[in-house]
Design a protein around this motif. Structure first.
Motif, PDB file in Angstrom:
ATOM      1  N   PRO A  78       0.823  -1.221   0.000  1.00 50.18           N
ATOM      2  CA  PRO A  78       0.000   0.000   0.000  1.00 50.18           C
ATOM      3  C   PRO A  78       0.854   1.268   0.000  1.00 50.18           C
ATOM      4  CG  PRO A  78      -0.801  -1.576   1.634  1.00 50.18           C
ATOM      5  CD  PRO A  78       0.503  -2.113   1.107  1.00 50.18           C
ATOM      6  N   ALA A  79       0.341   2.287  -0.658  1.00 49.77           N
ATOM      7  CA  ALA A  79       1.078   3.553  -0.776  1.00 49.77           C
ATOM      8  C   ALA A  79       1.393   4.141   0.593  1.00 49.77           C
ATOM      9  CB  ALA A  79       0.282   4.553  -1.613  1.00 49.77           C
ATOM     10  N   TRP A  80       0.498   4.024   1.548  1.00 52.84           N
ATOM     11  CA  TRP A  80       0.750   4.600   2.874  1.00 52.84           C
ATOM     12  C   TRP A  80       1.944   3.910   3.543  1.00 52.84           C
ATOM     13  CZ3 TRP A  80       0.784   2.174   7.549  1.00 52.84           C
ATOM     14  CH2 TRP A  80       0.152   0.921   7.650  1.00 52.84           C
ATOM     15  N   GLN A  81       2.086   2.598   3.315  1.00 60.04           N
ATOM     16  CA  GLN A  81       3.229   1.888   3.883  1.00 60.04           C
ATOM     17  C   GLN A  81       4.525   2.308   3.193  1.00 60.04           C
ATOM     18  OE1 GLN A  81       2.743  -2.366   4.036  1.00 60.04           O
ATOM     19  NE2 GLN A  81       0.866  -2.251   5.260  1.00 60.04           N
ATOM     20  N   GLN A  82       4.467   2.523   1.891  1.00 58.42           N
ATOM     21  CA  GLN A  82       5.649   2.985   1.170  1.00 58.42           C
ATOM     22  C   GLN A  82       6.079   4.351   1.685  1.00 58.42           C
ATOM     23  OE1 GLN A  82       5.286   2.716  -3.118  1.00 58.42           O
ATOM     24  NE2 GLN A  82       4.158   0.782  -2.964  1.00 58.42           N
ATOM     25  N   HIS A  83       5.109   5.254   1.878  1.00 59.49           N
ATOM     26  CA  HIS A  83       5.422   6.594   2.394  1.00 59.49           C
ATOM     27  C   HIS A  83       5.942   6.515   3.836  1.00 59.49           C
ATOM     28  CE1 HIS A  83       3.941   8.476  -1.179  1.00 59.49           C
ATOM     29  NE2 HIS A  83       2.721   8.007  -1.005  1.00 59.49           N
ATOM     30  N   ALA A  84       5.337   5.632   4.645  1.00 57.06           N
ATOM     31  CA  ALA A  84       5.786   5.473   6.033  1.00 57.06           C
ATOM     32  C   ALA A  84       7.215   4.936   6.069  1.00 57.06           C
ATOM     33  CB  ALA A  84       4.836   4.544   6.795  1.00 57.06           C
ATOM     34  N   ALA A  85       7.521   3.967   5.212  1.00 53.46           N
ATOM     35  CA  ALA A  85       8.875   3.406   5.172  1.00 53.46           C
ATOM     36  C   ALA A  85       9.891   4.470   4.759  1.00 53.46           C
ATOM     37  CB  ALA A  85       8.926   2.214   4.211  1.00 53.46           C
ATOM     38  N   THR A  86       9.552   5.255   3.773  1.00 59.31           N
ATOM     39  CA  THR A  86      10.443   6.323   3.315  1.00 59.31           C
ATOM     40  C   THR A  86      10.666   7.354   4.417  1.00 59.31           C
ATOM     41  OG1 THR A  86       9.736   6.007   1.030  1.00 59.31           O
ATOM     42  CG2 THR A  86      10.761   8.122   1.560  1.00 59.31           C
ATOM     43  N   ALA A  87       9.583   7.741   5.084  1.00 59.39           N
ATOM     44  CA  ALA A  87       9.693   8.724   6.163  1.00 59.39           C
ATOM     45  C   ALA A  87      10.521   8.170   7.325  1.00 59.39           C
ATOM     46  CB  ALA A  87       8.304   9.134   6.651  1.00 59.39           C
ATOM     47  N   LEU A  88      10.293   6.905   7.667  1.00 57.51           N
ATOM     48  CA  LEU A  88      11.034   6.295   8.772  1.00 57.51           C
ATOM     49  C   LEU A  88      12.526   6.235   8.458  1.00 57.51           C
ATOM     50  CD1 LEU A  88      10.955   4.976  11.546  1.00 57.51           C
ATOM     51  CD2 LEU A  88      10.537   2.797  10.412  1.00 57.51           C
ATOM     52  N   HIS A  89      12.869   5.861   7.235  1.00 56.33           N
ATOM     53  CA  HIS A  89      14.286   5.821   6.868  1.00 56.33           C
ATOM     54  C   HIS A  89      14.908   7.215   6.911  1.00 56.33           C
ATOM     55  CE1 HIS A  89      13.398   1.722   5.466  1.00 56.33           C
ATOM     56  NE2 HIS A  89      14.660   1.523   5.805  1.00 56.33           N
ATOM     57  N   GLY A  90      14.153   8.223   6.482  1.00 56.00           N
ATOM     58  CA  GLY A  90      14.638   9.600   6.581  1.00 56.00           C
ATOM     59  C   GLY A  90      14.890  10.001   8.027  1.00 56.00           C
ATOM     60  N   LEU A  91      13.979   9.612   8.923  1.00 56.36           N
ATOM     61  CA  LEU A  91      14.170   9.899  10.351  1.00 56.36           C
ATOM     62  C   LEU A  91      15.386   9.169  10.910  1.00 56.36           C
ATOM     63  CD1 LEU A  91      10.530   9.847  11.789  1.00 56.36           C
ATOM     64  CD2 LEU A  91      12.135  11.768  11.815  1.00 56.36           C
ATOM     65  N   PHE A  92      15.582   7.937  10.461  1.00 56.10           N
ATOM     66  CA  PHE A  92      16.772   7.200  10.917  1.00 56.10           C
ATOM     67  C   PHE A  92      18.050   7.939  10.540  1.00 56.10           C
ATOM     68  CE2 PHE A  92      14.535   2.853  11.016  1.00 56.10           C
ATOM     69  CZ  PHE A  92      14.376   2.901  12.390  1.00 56.10           C
ATOM     70  N   TYR A  93      18.153   8.365   9.287  1.00 55.13           N
ATOM     71  CA  TYR A  93      19.354   9.087   8.861  1.00 55.13           C
ATOM     72  C   TYR A  93      19.521  10.361   9.689  1.00 55.13           C
ATOM     73  CZ  TYR A  93      20.173   6.084   4.820  1.00 55.13           C
ATOM     74  OH  TYR A  93      20.450   5.019   4.019  1.00 55.13           O
ATOM     75  N   VAL A 143      19.061  12.472  25.427  1.00 56.70           N
ATOM     76  CA  VAL A 143      18.334  11.322  25.979  1.00 56.70           C
ATOM     77  C   VAL A 143      16.995  11.148  25.252  1.00 56.70           C
ATOM     78  CG1 VAL A 143      17.158  10.461  28.050  1.00 56.70           C
ATOM     79  CG2 VAL A 143      19.484  11.373  28.219  1.00 56.70           C
ATOM     80  N   THR A 144      16.272  12.234  25.068  1.00 58.43           N
ATOM     81  CA  THR A 144      14.972  12.159  24.393  1.00 58.43           C
ATOM     82  C   THR A 144      15.119  11.628  22.970  1.00 58.43           C
ATOM     83  OG1 THR A 144      14.112  13.977  25.733  1.00 58.43           O
ATOM     84  CG2 THR A 144      12.953  13.511  23.669  1.00 58.43           C
ATOM     85  N   LEU A 145      16.106  12.113  22.246  1.00 59.93           N
ATOM     86  CA  LEU A 145      16.320  11.635  20.871  1.00 59.93           C
ATOM     87  C   LEU A 145      16.694  10.158  20.863  1.00 59.93           C
ATOM     88  CD1 LEU A 145      18.207  14.662  19.256  1.00 59.93           C
ATOM     89  CD2 LEU A 145      15.819  13.964  18.914  1.00 59.93           C
ATOM     90  N   ASN A 146      17.469   9.714  21.854  1.00 58.67           N
ATOM     91  CA  ASN A 146      17.829   8.298  21.928  1.00 58.67           C
ATOM     92  C   ASN A 146      16.616   7.424  22.179  1.00 58.67           C
ATOM     93  OD1 ASN A 146      20.751   7.355  21.687  1.00 58.67           O
ATOM     94  ND2 ASN A 146      20.938   9.333  22.716  1.00 58.67           N
ATOM     95  N   TYR A 147      15.730   7.847  23.081  1.00 64.09           N
ATOM     96  CA  TYR A 147      14.515   7.068  23.321  1.00 64.09           C
ATOM     97  C   TYR A 147      13.605   7.097  22.098  1.00 64.09           C
ATOM     98  CZ  TYR A 147      15.546   5.933  28.144  1.00 64.09           C
ATOM     99  OH  TYR A 147      16.117   5.409  29.273  1.00 64.09           O
ATOM    100  N   THR A 148      13.589   8.202  21.392  1.00 63.52           N
ATOM    101  CA  THR A 148      12.821   8.274  20.143  1.00 63.52           C
ATOM    102  C   THR A 148      13.383   7.278  19.139  1.00 63.52           C
ATOM    103  OG1 THR A 148      12.323  10.608  20.542  1.00 63.52           O
ATOM    104  CG2 THR A 148      12.112   9.816  18.267  1.00 63.52           C
ATOM    105  N   LEU A 149      14.703   7.252  19.004  1.00 61.46           N
ATOM    106  CA  LEU A 149      15.334   6.297  18.091  1.00 61.46           C
ATOM    107  C   LEU A 149      15.016   4.864  18.498  1.00 61.46           C
ATOM    108  CD1 LEU A 149      17.169   5.635  15.684  1.00 61.46           C
ATOM    109  CD2 LEU A 149      19.124   5.842  17.239  1.00 61.46           C
ATOM    110  N   ALA A 150      15.080   4.575  19.791  1.00 63.72           N
ATOM    111  CA  ALA A 150      14.776   3.219  20.263  1.00 63.72           C
ATOM    112  C   ALA A 150      13.346   2.821  19.887  1.00 63.72           C
ATOM    113  CB  ALA A 150      14.989   3.125  21.775  1.00 63.72           C
ATOM    114  N   ALA A 151      12.407   3.733  20.055  1.00 61.58           N
ATOM    115  CA  ALA A 151      11.011   3.436  19.693  1.00 61.58           C
ATOM    116  C   ALA A 151      10.877   3.204  18.187  1.00 61.58           C
ATOM    117  CB  ALA A 151      10.104   4.583  20.141  1.00 61.58           C
ATOM    118  N   LEU A 152      11.563   4.018  17.390  1.00 58.50           N
ATOM    119  CA  LEU A 152      11.489   3.859  15.931  1.00 58.50           C
ATOM    120  C   LEU A 152      12.162   2.567  15.475  1.00 58.50           C
ATOM    121  CD1 LEU A 152      12.108   7.546  14.772  1.00 58.50           C
ATOM    122  CD2 LEU A 152       9.937   6.286  14.839  1.00 58.50           C
ATOM    123  N   VAL A 153      13.240   2.165  16.144  1.00 59.43           N
ATOM    124  CA  VAL A 153      13.887   0.894  15.823  1.00 59.43           C
ATOM    125  C   VAL A 153      12.921  -0.254  16.104  1.00 59.43           C
ATOM    126  CG1 VAL A 153      15.712  -0.707  16.559  1.00 59.43           C
ATOM    127  CG2 VAL A 153      16.277   1.674  16.046  1.00 59.43           C
TER     128      VAL A 153
END
Length: 178
Positions: A78-93, A143-153
């Motif tokens: 689904p397009a929403w999953q493709q957009h979510a995956a792209t956004a998540l990878h952008g956040l990871f970088y 610390v907040t960014l690290n916990y955010t990263l942990a949740a996204l992982v």
């Protein structure tokens, strides 16, 4: 039909950075609860070394990604999953670059030098003057960014497992190191 895969370099960088992120997070979580001691100072050093390494590898990974197209997502996703995956990878970088920078800024403002691998010739310059109030704020951001990263992982891993065991679309095979 076999799913197209990432390049070996992309797979190596992905898993190496993932391992370092998990190790850095675990060390960071553990060390903050310790009383001041030589062990705590050593763990802070290891944590910083991991952060510097993640930053360096993330820059390399971003450069690799900008010059190598990733394999296509599964047909029918689904397009929403493709957009979510792209956004998540952008956040990871973004987080792989910003988290080490906030750690460096925090160390600078706390007056504690960052000396990668204990090699004085590699000591990073202080980016800020010593300032306890700024250090406290940067620590909270770090610390907040690290916990955010942990949740996204966790979200990333859950999505990969869903694709593997529920969707059975071969998505996980794209990044399989074996």
């Amino acid at each position: 039909m076999l799913m197209p895969r990432y390049t070996r370099a992309a797979i190596l960088l992905h898993w190496l950075i993932a391992l370092l992120i998990v190790c850095g997070f675990c060390i960071g979580f553990y060390m903050t609860g310790l009383k001041f001691s030589p062990q705590k100072l050593s763990l802070y050093s290891y944590h910083k070394w991991i952060g510097v390494t993640i930053f360096t590898l993330a820059v390399l990974r971003l450069l690799w990604r900008l010059t190598h197209r990733p394999p296509p997502l599964p047909a029918g996703m689904p397009a929403w999953q493709q957009h979510a995956a792209t956004a998540l990878h952008g956040l990871f970088y973004l987080l792989m670059l910003v988290i080490p920078l906030t750690g460096w800024l925090y160390s600078s403002s706390a007056g504690v030098p960052t000396v990668p691998f204990g090699i004085s010739a590699l000591q990073l310059p202080d980016l800020l003057e010593r300032n306890k109030e700024v250090a406290d704020q940067l620590k909270a951001v770090h610390v907040t960014l690290n916990y955010t990263l942990a949740a996204l992982v966790c979200l990333h891993a859950a999505a990969a497992l869903k694709h593997q065991f529920v969707e059975r679309d071969g998505l996980l095979a794209r990044m399989n190191p074996f």
